[in-house]
Design a protein around this motif. Structure first.
Motif, short mmCIF file in Angstrom:
data_model
loop_
_atom_site.label_atom_id
_atom_site.label_comp_id
_atom_site.label_asym_id
_atom_site.label_seq_id
_atom_site.Cartn_x
_atom_site.Cartn_y
_atom_site.Cartn_z
N ARG A 93 51.21 52.52 31.81
CA ARG A 93 51.47 51.48 32.82
C ARG A 93 50.30 50.50 32.88
N ARG A 94 49.10 51.01 32.72
CA ARG A 94 47.90 50.15 32.75
C ARG A 94 47.94 49.14 31.61
N GLU A 95 48.39 49.62 30.45
CA GLU A 95 48.48 48.71 29.30
C GLU A 95 49.48 47.60 29.53
N GLU A 96 50.52 47.88 30.33
CA GLU A 96 51.54 46.87 30.61
C GLU A 96 51.05 45.82 31.58
N GLU A 97 49.97 46.13 32.31
CA GLU A 97 49.47 45.23 33.34
C GLU A 97 48.79 44.04 32.67
N PRO A 98 49.01 42.80 33.15
CA PRO A 98 48.35 41.67 32.50
C PRO A 98 46.82 41.83 32.53
N ALA A 99 46.16 41.61 31.36
CA ALA A 99 44.71 41.79 31.29
C ALA A 99 43.97 40.59 31.90
N LEU A 100 44.62 39.45 31.98
CA LEU A 100 44.08 38.16 32.48
C LEU A 100 43.00 37.57 31.58
N ALA A 113 39.30 39.81 43.15
CA ALA A 113 39.17 38.35 43.27
C ALA A 113 38.34 37.78 42.13
N ASN A 114 37.32 38.53 41.70
CA ASN A 114 36.42 37.99 40.67
C ASN A 114 37.06 37.93 39.28
N ARG A 115 38.27 38.46 39.15
CA ARG A 115 38.97 38.35 37.86
C ARG A 115 39.85 37.10 37.82
N LEU A 116 39.94 36.38 38.95
CA LEU A 116 40.79 35.19 39.00
C LEU A 116 39.94 33.94 38.82
N LYS A 117 40.49 32.97 38.09
CA LYS A 117 39.76 31.70 37.91
C LYS A 117 39.61 31.00 39.24
N ASP A 118 40.71 30.94 40.03
CA ASP A 118 40.67 30.29 41.33
C ASP A 118 41.44 31.14 42.35
N PRO A 119 40.70 32.04 43.04
CA PRO A 119 41.38 32.93 43.99
C PRO A 119 42.02 32.15 45.14
#
Ligand SMILES: N[C@@H](CCC(=O)N[C@@H](CS)C(=O)NCC(=O)O)C(=O)O
Length: 219
Positions: free
Chosen positions: A212-219, A34-40
């Motif tokens: 696969r991790r690299e393909e994941e959006p870093a946000l 949740a803490n990686r999202l601007k607005d969870p």
């Protein structure tokens, strides 16, 4: 079927690594911190660690969590112990003494290493640059000296922690040591740890999950 909840950029990697090493097919639900999202709370926010739907899976709201046909479990190392028992050797085991050694090394990693190695990750990589504190990195490097020396002596014997083969103990401990890599000097006095970690990271399963991790959006 086993479901793992948690993005690759999280402790879910420990469980995903196990499953890939064991060649077990699984379902993956990329719950994000949740803490990686601007607005969870935004209506279009992705499924996150504090979402009410996810709290039904892990009431503590951290990732990872696992569901095995209705059996829900949280805590990354507990999940790996479950998988070790369920799938057995070579990554897991059927032997009680080996099981105890898995727990010994994993708890050693969780209590003697991770609290310090994660300070290195936070203060060299994850915190915004104006909040990073090099004094914390220096403290962590100093605190890691003793457990790393212990680990180095154990690995000097045959390059693995338990049973003379690659097991869940290597996965769990390698994952907490990885957090120290932003300060490579932390491993300077531990040549066997360095060689072992390089061998862990040369494994096909590790390379696959890193891709696969690299393909994941870093946000
Ligand atoms: N001790 C837990 C820690 C779980 C944890 O804190 N996970 C982090 C991601 S690696 C998380 O979910 N952070 C976001 C949150 O707590 O909402 C485990 O090993 O599973």
């Amino acid at each position: 079927m086993i479901t793992i909840y948690g993005v690759y950029r999280s402790r879910a990697l420990r469980n995903i690594w196990f499953l890939e090493e064991a060649g077990v097919a699984f379902r993956h639900v990329p719950v994000i911190q949740a803490n990686r999202l601007k607005d969870p709370d935004a209506p279009d926010a992705p499924l996150h660690s504090r979402h009410p739907d996810y709290l039904k899976i892990n009431p503590n709201g951290g990732i990872p969590a696992m569901d095995d046909d209705g059996f829900k479990l949280s805590e990354s190392f507990a999940i790996n112990f479950y998988l070790a028992r369920k799938f057995g050797p070579p990554i897991g085991t059927d032997d009680m003494a080996e099981s105890a050694r898995f727990a010994q090394w994993s708890l050693f990693g969780a209590t003697e290493i991770e609290p310090h190695s994660i300070q290195i990750l936070y203060n060299r990589v994850q915190l915004p640059p104006d909040q990073r504190n090099e004094a914390r990195v220096a403290e962590a490097i100093a605190a890691l000296k003793r457990p790393l020396a212990t680990l180095d002596r154990a690995l000097a014997e045959n390059g693995h922690l338990v049973g003379g083969r690659f097991t869940v103990a290597d996965i769990n401990v390698a994952e907490v040591i990885r957090y120290a890599l932003p300060a490579p000097e932390a491993l300077d006095g531990a040549p066997h740890v360095k060689a072992w970690l390089a061998a862990c990271h040369a494994r096909p399963a590790w390379k696959k999950i890193m891709a696969r991790r690299e393909e994941e959006p870093a946000l």
